[in-house]
Motif scaffolding. Structure first.
Motif, PDB file in Angstrom:
ATOM      1  N   ASN A  99       0.847  -1.202   0.000  1.00  0.00           N
ATOM      2  CA  ASN A  99       0.000   0.000   0.000  1.00  0.00           C
ATOM      3  C   ASN A  99       0.870   1.234   0.000  1.00  0.00           C
ATOM      4  N   VAL A 100       0.258   2.351  -0.367  1.00  0.00           N
ATOM      5  CA  VAL A 100       0.925   3.655  -0.376  1.00  0.00           C
ATOM      6  C   VAL A 100       0.067   4.628   0.414  1.00  0.00           C
ATOM      7  N   GLN A 101       0.695   5.420   1.289  1.00  0.00           N
ATOM      8  CA  GLN A 101      -0.015   6.441   2.058  1.00  0.00           C
ATOM      9  C   GLN A 101       0.584   7.813   1.741  1.00  0.00           C
ATOM     10  N   ILE A 102      -0.276   8.780   1.475  1.00  0.00           N
ATOM     11  CA  ILE A 102       0.164  10.158   1.260  1.00  0.00           C
ATOM     12  C   ILE A 102      -0.584  11.040   2.252  1.00  0.00           C
ATOM     13  N   THR A 103       0.173  11.750   3.073  1.00  0.00           N
ATOM     14  CA  THR A 103      -0.408  12.598   4.116  1.00  0.00           C
ATOM     15  C   THR A 103       0.114  14.022   3.994  1.00  0.00           C
ATOM     16  N   ILE A 104      -0.802  14.977   4.002  1.00  0.00           N
ATOM     17  CA  ILE A 104      -0.438  16.385   4.186  1.00  0.00           C
ATOM     18  C   ILE A 104      -1.250  16.893   5.365  1.00  0.00           C
ATOM     19  N   GLN A 127      -0.879  15.253  -7.456  1.00  0.00           N
ATOM     20  CA  GLN A 127       0.406  15.380  -8.142  1.00  0.00           C
ATOM     21  C   GLN A 127       1.459  14.480  -7.502  1.00  0.00           C
ATOM     22  N   LEU A 128       1.458  14.395  -6.166  1.00  0.00           N
ATOM     23  CA  LEU A 128       2.379  13.485  -5.496  1.00  0.00           C
ATOM     24  C   LEU A 128       2.086  12.039  -5.877  1.00  0.00           C
ATOM     25  N   LEU A 129       0.808  11.682  -5.920  1.00  0.00           N
ATOM     26  CA  LEU A 129       0.420  10.331  -6.319  1.00  0.00           C
ATOM     27  C   LEU A 129       0.943  10.015  -7.723  1.00  0.00           C
ATOM     28  N   ALA A 130       0.832  10.996  -8.620  1.00  0.00           N
ATOM     29  CA  ALA A 130       1.279  10.768  -9.999  1.00  0.00           C
ATOM     30  C   ALA A 130       2.779  10.507 -10.059  1.00  0.00           C
ATOM     31  N   LEU A 131       3.570  11.267  -9.308  1.00  0.00           N
ATOM     32  CA  LEU A 131       5.016  11.071  -9.337  1.00  0.00           C
ATOM     33  C   LEU A 131       5.407   9.711  -8.771  1.00  0.00           C
ATOM     34  N   ILE A 132       4.668   9.245  -7.757  1.00  0.00           N
ATOM     35  CA  ILE A 132       4.941   7.937  -7.171  1.00  0.00           C
ATOM     36  C   ILE A 132       4.513   6.804  -8.107  1.00  0.00           C
ATOM     37  N   ALA A 133       3.409   6.982  -8.809  1.00  0.00           N
ATOM     38  CA  ALA A 133       2.787   5.849  -9.509  1.00  0.00           C
ATOM     39  C   ALA A 133       2.951   5.844 -11.019  1.00  0.00           C
ATOM     40  N   MET A 134       3.397   6.940 -11.637  1.00  0.00           N
ATOM     41  CA  MET A 134       3.435   6.997 -13.094  1.00  0.00           C
ATOM     42  C   MET A 134       4.499   6.050 -13.661  1.00  0.00           C
ATOM     43  N   GLN A 147      -2.492  -2.779  -9.978  1.00  0.00           N
ATOM     44  CA  GLN A 147      -3.768  -3.458  -9.744  1.00  0.00           C
ATOM     45  C   GLN A 147      -3.815  -4.069  -8.342  1.00  0.00           C
ATOM     46  N   GLY A 148      -4.825  -3.657  -7.564  1.00  0.00           N
ATOM     47  CA  GLY A 148      -5.032  -4.204  -6.233  1.00  0.00           C
ATOM     48  C   GLY A 148      -4.309  -3.494  -5.114  1.00  0.00           C
ATOM     49  N   VAL A 149      -3.475  -2.498  -5.439  1.00  0.00           N
ATOM     50  CA  VAL A 149      -2.724  -1.761  -4.408  1.00  0.00           C
ATOM     51  C   VAL A 149      -3.535  -0.546  -3.964  1.00  0.00           C
ATOM     52  N   PRO A 150      -3.915  -0.451  -2.685  1.00  0.00           N
ATOM     53  CA  PRO A 150      -4.639   0.734  -2.231  1.00  0.00           C
ATOM     54  C   PRO A 150      -3.699   1.928  -2.006  1.00  0.00           C
ATOM     55  N   PHE A 151      -4.166   3.100  -2.403  1.00  0.00           N
ATOM     56  CA  PHE A 151      -3.478   4.359  -2.126  1.00  0.00           C
ATOM     57  C   PHE A 151      -4.336   5.118  -1.118  1.00  0.00           C
ATOM     58  N   TYR A 152      -3.818   5.311   0.072  1.00  0.00           N
ATOM     59  CA  TYR A 152      -4.556   6.025   1.121  1.00  0.00           C
ATOM     60  C   TYR A 152      -4.104   7.491   1.132  1.00  0.00           C
ATOM     61  N   LEU A 153      -5.041   8.381   0.894  1.00  0.00           N
ATOM     62  CA  LEU A 153      -4.749   9.812   0.803  1.00  0.00           C
ATOM     63  C   LEU A 153      -5.399  10.508   1.986  1.00  0.00           C
ATOM     64  N   ARG A 154      -4.676  11.453   2.591  1.00  0.00           N
ATOM     65  CA  ARG A 154      -5.198  12.093   3.800  1.00  0.00           C
ATOM     66  C   ARG A 154      -4.662  13.508   3.916  1.00  0.00           C
ATOM     67  N   THR A 155      -5.539  14.446   4.242  1.00  0.00           N
ATOM     68  CA  THR A 155      -5.117  15.814   4.519  1.00  0.00           C
ATOM     69  C   THR A 155      -6.093  16.442   5.490  1.00  0.00           C
ATOM     70  N   GLY A 156      -5.613  17.372   6.301  1.00  0.00           N
ATOM     71  CA  GLY A 156      -6.503  18.032   7.247  1.00  0.00           C
ATOM     72  C   GLY A 156      -5.834  19.219   7.916  1.00  0.00           C
ATOM     73  N   LYS A 157      -6.674  20.065   8.476  1.00  0.00           N
ATOM     74  CA  LYS A 157      -6.213  21.212   9.269  1.00  0.00           C
ATOM     75  C   LYS A 157      -6.367  20.911  10.760  1.00  0.00           C
ATOM     76  N   ARG A 158      -5.605  21.669  11.564  1.00  0.00           N
ATOM     77  CA  ARG A 158      -5.629  21.511  13.033  1.00  0.00           C
ATOM     78  C   ARG A 158      -5.359  20.060  13.443  1.00  0.00           C
ATOM     79  N   MET A 159      -4.377  19.465  12.797  1.00  0.00           N
ATOM     80  CA  MET A 159      -4.047  18.077  13.117  1.00  0.00           C
ATOM     81  C   MET A 159      -2.915  18.009  14.142  1.00  0.00           C
TER      82      MET A 159
END
Length: 492
Positions: free
Chosen positions: A206-211, A240-247, A325-337
């Motif tokens: 899996n891949v996780q991207i957090t901002i 854009q980060l996802l694209a650089l990791i996965a392209m 195929q079959g690899v989940p990409f978990y994307l997450r962003t938030g304020k006041r974290m």
């Protein structure tokens, strides 16, 4: 790539916050390092009645406030200020453009126009520039987000821009692409042979991207409440980060090859249907809580009115192609974290068989952990690979294995190199005409199409943001989003 620097830069929004904090300091740094064309003139424009001298004084104050002390060389600052001119303009007033054209003068030596404005003003701004001859073959335009609120408005803006500026003269800024660590993703992937054999569904679990941000609304209340976290952060920076990791590997490091592969990736993103939106996305809104020992207000209290705008979003995404195929990409962003952090965590699949199991210490270190590659973008900049290693000892009571980090700290490894503002890289490439780190129209529209489908799913399901206390990692439902797949967010 052959570079073609221009002789003039027209900077709209020249007295705004972005200009003070980022653009003027970036341009000064390029000037101080001898990277700007010697003859380059910078013409600022904004509402108000400043003249050349007033703008130079304004810029001097901004540099004193936002430059680090070691860069404050008065001789260099004086030389930079001599480049600056100013022409007042209200982009909603068609009558202001002729005076602007008179101030800019001859553009045969090339002109770059940096346009940062509300989406509603892009079309009148382009028409006004075209009416006074500031859109010819020697003119490039740089567009700062937001480029619309959805696919329809983005297409409207792109059509308005295209009527005067063809794609080779259009530069869409995403400041994340100017960050050194983001560019290092390309070096890491395509400059080293050992990653490629496992950089796919056979090797990656899996891949996780957090901002994550600790700030709240700050001075952006009106803008942010109309956008929300999905459109403000996921649509551009995270995708854009996802694209650089996965392209797929581009044939060359240039504006066409890199952006061709990113566009293919965006078209391979699996649309999230209304049925899936309820299970594969989580939205939240921060409430009051404590940050650094101080009590802070919740979103609604900061805004001063009721709102269903999301300040947090988590998404489980998929890329439908052979590689992922079959690899989940978990994307997450938030304020006041809980902490300020931008990072990518890539978890590799576990070894198929542990030869240590029979001799492993059952209480300590007996379980193998999957290798994880962490690319930290901010506040620190580093690349870290978590690997399993044997603890020293005679092992009479069992083999002890422990996860240890292999670190590449960019701050330490390149300690003698000054860390540059992301806009320095982008403004220099804009002035010289290199489009590699800028976003193409087909990318933007594919990103918006994916985002619009998610918002339609929220509306269809009547989804409202779940509350989360300030200083946490978002709603508890975001934890369930990954734990259903036996995955844990990389929060350490």
């Amino acid at each position: 790539m052959q570079r073609n620097p221009v002789g003039k830069l027209l900077l709209f929004g020249a007295t705004g916050d972005l200009s003070q904090r980022m653009l003027l300091p970036s341009l000064f740094n390029l000037h101080a390092d001898g990277l700007l064309p010697e003859e380059l003139i910078i013409i600022g424009s904004a509402r108000g009645e400043l003249d050349d001298g007033g703008f130079q004084e304004f810029a001097h104050h901004a540099l004193n406030e936002y430059l680090p002390d070691e860069r404050k060389d008065e001789e260099q600052i004086t030389g930079f200020l001599k480049r600056l001119q100013f022409q007042p303009a209200d982009l909603s007033d068609a009558n202001c453009f002729q005076a602007l054209a008179d101030k800019v003068g001859d553009v045969s030596g090339g002109l770059c126009i940096f346009l940062s404005t509300a989406p509603s003003l892009f079309e009148p701004a382009i028409k006004g520039l075209k009416s006074v001859g500031l859109t010819g073959d020697t003119v490039r335009i740089g567009l700062e987000k937001p480029l619309g609120y959805d696919l329809a408005s983005s297409r409207q803006i792109n059509e308005a821009v295209f009527a005067a500026f063809p794609e080779p003269r259009t530069f869409r800024f995403d400041h994340y692409l100017g960050k050194e660590t983001v560019q290092n993703i390309l070096a890491l992937r395509f400059g080293n042979s050992f990653f490629e054999p496992v950089w796919n569904a056979r090797g990656i679990a899996n891949v996780q991207i957090t901002i994550a941000e600790t700030v709240g609304l700050e001075e952006r209340a009106g803008y942010y409440d109309g956008m929300g976290a999905l459109r403000d952060m996921v649509q551009n920076h995270i995708l854009q980060l996802l694209a650089l990791i996965a392209m797929e590997p581009p044939a060359r490091f240039d504006g066409q090859a890199v952006r061709d592969e990113k566009a293919k990736l965006f078209h391979s993103l699996r649309p999230i249907t209304a049925e899936e939106a309820e299970h594969d996305t989580v939205i939240g809104q921060y409430t009051s809580g404590a940050m650094k020992g101080e009590v802070v207000k919740g979103y609604v209290d900061e805004l001063g009115k009721p709102s269903d705008t999301e300040t947090f979003v988590a998404i489980k995404a998929h890329v439908d192609n052979w590689r992922w195929q079959g690899v989940p990409f978990y994307l997450r962003t938030g304020k006041r974290m809980a902490t300020r952090r931008s990072e990518i965590a890539i978890e590799f699949k576990p070894v198929p068989h542990s030869m240590f199991q029979s001799r492993a210490n059952k209480n300590e270190g007996g379980r193998l952990q999957p290798n994880t590659l962490i690319i930290r973008l901010q506040p620190e900049e580093y690349v870290q690979l978590l690997v399993m290693a044997k603890e020293p000892g005679l092992d009479r009571n069992g083999v002890r294995l422990r996860e240890v980090p292999l670190n590449l700290s960019l701050d330490a490894e390149f300690a003698g190199t000054r860390r540059r503002i992301a806009y320095e890289r982008l403004l220099l490439d804009f002035i010289e005409g290199d489009q590699t780190l800028f976003v193409r129209r087909d990318e933007v529209e594919a990103q918006w199409a994916w985002i619009d489908a998610i918002r339609e799913g929220w509306a269809a399901n009547g989804m409202k943001p779940k509350k989360y206390p300030t200083g946490t990692w978002g709603p508890s439902a975001s934890i369930a989003l990954t734990e259903r797949d036996d995955v844990t967010w990389q929060d350490d």
